[in-house]
Design a protein around this motif. Structure first.
Motif, mmCIF file in Angstrom:
data_model
loop_
_atom_site.group_PDB
_atom_site.id
_atom_site.type_symbol
_atom_site.label_atom_id
_atom_site.label_comp_id
_atom_site.label_asym_id
_atom_site.label_seq_id
_atom_site.Cartn_x
_atom_site.Cartn_y
_atom_site.Cartn_z
ATOM 1 N N ARG A 19 3.145 3.245 -7.832
ATOM 2 C CA ARG A 19 1.846 3.768 -8.267
ATOM 3 C C ARG A 19 2.025 4.743 -9.428
ATOM 4 O O ARG A 19 1.259 4.758 -10.385
ATOM 5 C CB ARG A 19 1.133 4.464 -7.092
ATOM 6 C CG ARG A 19 0.581 3.504 -6.054
ATOM 7 C CD ARG A 19 -0.221 4.262 -4.992
ATOM 8 N NE ARG A 19 -0.688 3.377 -3.947
ATOM 9 C CZ ARG A 19 -1.781 2.613 -4.042
ATOM 10 N NH1 ARG A 19 -2.516 2.642 -5.147
ATOM 11 N NH2 ARG A 19 -2.141 1.837 -3.029
ATOM 12 N N ARG A 20 3.065 5.570 -9.344
ATOM 13 C CA ARG A 20 3.325 6.517 -10.423
ATOM 14 C C ARG A 20 3.776 5.800 -11.689
ATOM 15 O O ARG A 20 3.349 6.136 -12.784
ATOM 16 C CB ARG A 20 4.396 7.527 -9.983
ATOM 17 C CG ARG A 20 3.844 8.671 -9.130
ATOM 18 C CD ARG A 20 4.945 9.602 -8.722
ATOM 19 N NE ARG A 20 5.509 9.223 -7.420
ATOM 20 C CZ ARG A 20 6.662 9.670 -6.951
ATOM 21 N NH1 ARG A 20 7.382 10.496 -7.680
ATOM 22 N NH2 ARG A 20 7.082 9.290 -5.766
ATOM 23 N N PHE A 21 4.637 4.787 -11.517
ATOM 24 C CA PHE A 21 5.115 4.040 -12.682
ATOM 25 C C PHE A 21 3.978 3.265 -13.350
ATOM 26 O O PHE A 21 3.907 3.164 -14.574
ATOM 27 C CB PHE A 21 6.219 3.056 -12.270
ATOM 28 C CG PHE A 21 7.467 3.710 -11.741
ATOM 29 C CD1 PHE A 21 7.762 5.037 -12.037
ATOM 30 C CD2 PHE A 21 8.353 2.994 -10.945
ATOM 31 C CE1 PHE A 21 8.916 5.642 -11.549
ATOM 32 C CE2 PHE A 21 9.506 3.586 -10.462
ATOM 33 C CZ PHE A 21 9.785 4.913 -10.758
ATOM 34 N N ALA A 22 3.104 2.698 -12.529
ATOM 35 C CA ALA A 22 2.040 1.833 -13.048
ATOM 36 C C ALA A 22 1.106 2.592 -13.985
ATOM 37 O O ALA A 22 0.565 2.029 -14.935
ATOM 38 C CB ALA A 22 1.240 1.235 -11.892
ATOM 39 N N ALA A 23 0.920 3.875 -13.731
ATOM 40 C CA ALA A 23 -0.003 4.667 -14.545
ATOM 41 C C ALA A 23 0.523 4.886 -15.956
ATOM 42 O O ALA A 23 -0.232 5.272 -16.851
ATOM 43 C CB ALA A 23 -0.254 6.010 -13.865
ATOM 44 N N THR A 24 1.809 4.626 -16.183
ATOM 45 C CA THR A 24 2.404 4.772 -17.511
ATOM 46 C C THR A 24 2.574 3.388 -18.125
ATOM 47 O O THR A 24 2.202 2.374 -17.537
ATOM 48 C CB THR A 24 3.778 5.449 -17.409
ATOM 49 O OG1 THR A 24 4.721 4.529 -16.827
ATOM 50 C CG2 THR A 24 3.708 6.686 -16.528
ATOM 51 N N ASP A 25 3.132 3.374 -19.344
ATOM 52 C CA ASP A 25 3.441 2.087 -19.978
ATOM 53 C C ASP A 25 4.948 1.841 -19.983
ATOM 54 O O ASP A 25 5.439 0.991 -20.722
ATOM 55 C CB ASP A 25 2.898 2.057 -21.414
ATOM 56 C CG ASP A 25 1.867 0.946 -21.599
ATOM 57 O OD1 ASP A 25 1.546 0.281 -20.598
ATOM 58 O OD2 ASP A 25 1.403 0.735 -22.728
ATOM 59 N N ALA A 26 5.667 2.595 -19.152
ATOM 60 C CA ALA A 26 7.121 2.481 -19.129
ATOM 61 C C ALA A 26 7.556 1.132 -18.579
ATOM 62 O O ALA A 26 6.876 0.526 -17.751
ATOM 63 C CB ALA A 26 7.704 3.607 -18.267
ATOM 64 N N THR A 27 8.711 0.679 -19.053
ATOM 65 C CA THR A 27 9.314 -0.533 -18.510
ATOM 66 C C THR A 27 9.745 -0.259 -17.070
ATOM 67 O O THR A 27 10.363 0.773 -16.781
ATOM 68 C CB THR A 27 10.542 -0.946 -19.347
ATOM 69 O OG1 THR A 27 10.121 -1.218 -20.674
ATOM 70 C CG2 THR A 27 11.210 -2.176 -18.753
ATOM 71 N N LEU A 76 1.606 -6.076 -8.111
ATOM 72 C CA LEU A 76 0.889 -4.872 -7.720
ATOM 73 C C LEU A 76 0.964 -3.826 -8.825
ATOM 74 O O LEU A 76 -0.036 -3.164 -9.148
ATOM 75 C CB LEU A 76 1.483 -4.314 -6.427
ATOM 76 C CG LEU A 76 0.905 -2.970 -5.969
ATOM 77 C CD1 LEU A 76 -0.566 -3.135 -5.572
ATOM 78 C CD2 LEU A 76 1.705 -2.405 -4.810
ATOM 79 N N THR A 77 2.142 -3.657 -9.437
ATOM 80 C CA THR A 77 2.302 -2.693 -10.523
ATOM 81 C C THR A 77 1.377 -3.013 -11.682
ATOM 82 O O THR A 77 0.733 -2.125 -12.257
ATOM 83 C CB THR A 77 3.763 -2.683 -11.005
ATOM 84 O OG1 THR A 77 4.637 -2.433 -9.899
ATOM 85 C CG2 THR A 77 3.984 -1.615 -12.065
ATOM 86 N N GLN A 120 -2.755 -9.517 -3.673
ATOM 87 C CA GLN A 120 -1.863 -9.698 -2.531
ATOM 88 C C GLN A 120 -1.247 -8.350 -2.204
ATOM 89 O O GLN A 120 -0.271 -7.930 -2.815
ATOM 90 C CB GLN A 120 -0.779 -10.731 -2.871
ATOM 91 C CG GLN A 120 0.072 -11.126 -1.674
ATOM 92 C CD GLN A 120 1.082 -12.185 -2.032
ATOM 93 O OE1 GLN A 120 1.132 -12.654 -3.161
ATOM 94 N NE2 GLN A 120 1.903 -12.568 -1.085
ATOM 95 N N GLU A 121 -1.863 -7.649 -1.289
ATOM 96 C CA GLU A 121 -1.409 -6.312 -0.947
ATOM 97 C C GLU A 121 -0.115 -6.384 -0.138
ATOM 98 O O GLU A 121 0.021 -7.221 0.752
ATOM 99 C CB GLU A 121 -2.485 -5.585 -0.143
ATOM 100 C CG GLU A 121 -3.758 -5.299 -0.916
ATOM 101 C CD GLU A 121 -3.535 -4.329 -2.064
ATOM 102 O OE1 GLU A 121 -2.585 -3.523 -1.983
ATOM 103 O OE2 GLU A 121 -4.298 -4.395 -3.036
ATOM 104 N N PRO A 122 0.833 -5.520 -0.448
ATOM 105 C CA PRO A 122 2.059 -5.479 0.354
ATOM 106 C C PRO A 122 1.742 -5.147 1.810
ATOM 107 O O PRO A 122 0.864 -4.330 2.098
ATOM 108 C CB PRO A 122 2.868 -4.357 -0.310
ATOM 109 C CG PRO A 122 2.310 -4.224 -1.685
ATOM 110 C CD PRO A 122 0.860 -4.574 -1.571
ATOM 111 N N VAL A 123 2.448 -5.803 2.706
ATOM 112 C CA VAL A 123 2.260 -5.570 4.141
ATOM 113 C C VAL A 123 3.511 -4.864 4.654
ATOM 114 O O VAL A 123 4.620 -5.391 4.541
ATOM 115 C CB VAL A 123 2.047 -6.902 4.888
ATOM 116 C CG1 VAL A 123 1.940 -6.662 6.391
ATOM 117 C CG2 VAL A 123 0.802 -7.606 4.371
#
Length: 464
Positions: A167-175, A192-193, A150-153
């Motif tokens: 997108r930057r957060f998702a590449a890490t394992d950070a909370t 999405l994340t 479900q892509e954000p519109v």
């Protein structure tokens, strides 16, 4: 010796019947019980002396069993089969046969009984399993539908920045902590994340922290050992964090967690360990946490309802979803997205008039994207189209609360400023003109007024 064979046979008839693997019930044409064999006694718990001489109808009336074959076989003269439920809960399959005399009249009815309780139970279990499989299939189908990307519109720079951050957060394992008002779309961005992360191949588990009762929160989140408390399963139960091991857990409305559970959550985030209820030893889990809340956690910390150390632990990769009123340029693409979604679902052909979308874009949307989605859903259900005009919108959006196209007694008696009444009548006239001519530009040309003036008059006096 040959002449004595019938006597020998007659003497051993009862023993022959007792040797049969099926129960045998013999009655005469009137329904009087004459004999039952040993297997029938074992199946039913009845004894020969308690049955012999009694009518089968009386036995049924007493509830000893719920069906008899004797009357049907005597009436039809043909064999019959039926399932009988006994008072003790057993189920027997009955097979009854008529016995005729030399003149062709029915003298006896012999009924064979076989225990099918186990078979019936197995059939019920199989049927239950089939129902369970159907339910699981339905759930899987629902999950498959829900899990479709479900892509954000959006069209606003603000949401583009949100997406860039995630997108930057998702590449890490950070909370990740997602902040935003109710209905702003936090769930969409959490999914999405996860979908952009290295754990995307596993299903993200969503937990509604505000939807679990406080007494069950601990056992639901962290699981329990067998017999840990009254009502606990004898096999124990894994909690949400164990189930999500290796994947992502989405804690929606994390601000609703009671303080006791905030302490346990802090341990998971700090040490990667959970403790089942009733256990004295921790378990390691590898879970990525995405949390969301509509609360101001900083204020909750000051109020003492949210742990300061947990707030700092969550407030590492934080993103705020702006409310829809702060990004009006997103209303049009969102409205058209939802319109397409629901017209496909309900097999309808509808389209927004441009002025309708303009009016929707200038509305404050206190319920955010969810309010917009629900409105479009309602419009698709209730309208036949083909165009959705401003007059189809609710009064709080269109600004017209009733029909003012004529001078009704209500209007003439109204204790309102004339300016307000005239503005409302003017709005109503312009809306009808736009509906009739199809565009604001056409109305502006016909009535020799600027398009900006029409928009201003449509919005004047409207409640935000």
């Amino acid at each position: 010796m040959a002449g004595r064979s019938p006597e020998v046979l007659s003497r051993y008839v009862e023993r022959i019947l007792d040797a049969l693997p099926d129960g045998v019930f013999i009655s005469d044409a009137s329904g009087t019980a004459l004999h039952i064999n040993r297997m029938y006694e074992q199946l039913t718990g009845l004894k020969q002396e308690s049955v012999q001489g009694r009518n089968v109808r009386a036995l049924m009336e007493e509830g000893i069993f719920d069906h008899i074959l004797n009357p049907e076989i005597v009436r039809t003269g043909k064999p019959a089969t039926h399932v009988q439920q006994l008072k003790n809960g057993k189920k027997l399959v009955l097979s009854g046969f008529p016995v005729f005399d030399e003149a062709g009249g029915i003298r006896l009815v012999v009924t064979f009984a076989r225990d099918i309780t186990l078979l019936a139970n197995l059939q019920e279990q199989v049927a239950g399993q089939c129902r369970l499989i159907d339910q699981i299939n339905d759930q899987l189908a629902h999950m498959a539908h829900e899990s479709r990307p479900q892509e954000p519109v959006f069209a606003s720079p603000a949401m583009a920045e949100v997406l860039s951050l995630l997108r930057r957060f998702a590449a890490t394992d950070a909370t990740v902590l997602i902040l935003g008002e109710t209905g702003a779309g936090k769930d969409v961005f959490a999914r999405l994340t996860h979908r952009l992360s290295g754990r995307k191949d596993k299903i993200m588990l969503k937990v509604d922290c505000g939807g679990i009762s406080e007494t069950l929160t601990e056992s639901e989140l962290f699981g329990y050992l067998p017999g840990a408390f009254t009502g606990a399963s004898s096999k124990g139960k894994a909690g949400y964090f164990e189930i999500a091991d290796g994947s992502t857990i989405f804690l929606d409305e994390v601000g609703e967690l009671p303080l006791s559970m905030q302490t346990r959550l802090l341990r998971v985030l700090q040490d990667g360990e959970i403790m089942r209820v009733g256990s004295s030893s921790p378990r390691r889990v590898d879970v990525r946490v995405i949390a969301a809340t509509n609360r101001n956690l900083a204020e909750s910390v000051e109020a003492g309802t949210f742990r300061r150390d947990l707030y700092y632990r969550l407030n590492v990769a934080t993103v705020r979803i702006p409310p829809l009123r702060e990004r009006p340029e997103d209303v049009r693409p969102l409205a058209e997205h939802f319109l397409h979604q629901y017209t496909v679902k309900y097999h309808k052909a509808l389209a927004f008039m441009g002025v309708t979308l303009d009016m929707m874009s200038s509305y404050a949307w206190p319920g955010n994207v969810r309010e917009l989605q629900n409105l479009v859903h309602s419009l698709v259900i209730t309208l036949n189209g083909p165009l959705i005009s401003p007059r189809d919108l609710p009064a709080q959006i269109s600004g017209v609360s009733r029909d003012v196209s004529c001078y009704s007694e209500e209007i003439l008696a109204a204790r309102r400023p004339l300016k307000e009444i005239m503005a409302e009548m003017e709005r109503d006239f312009l809306l009808k003109a736009i509906e009739a001519h199809g565009s604001v530009q056409k109305v502006a040309e016909l009535f020799q007024v600027n398009r900006s003036t029409i928009f201003r008059k449509l919005q004047s006096g409207r409640q935000a």
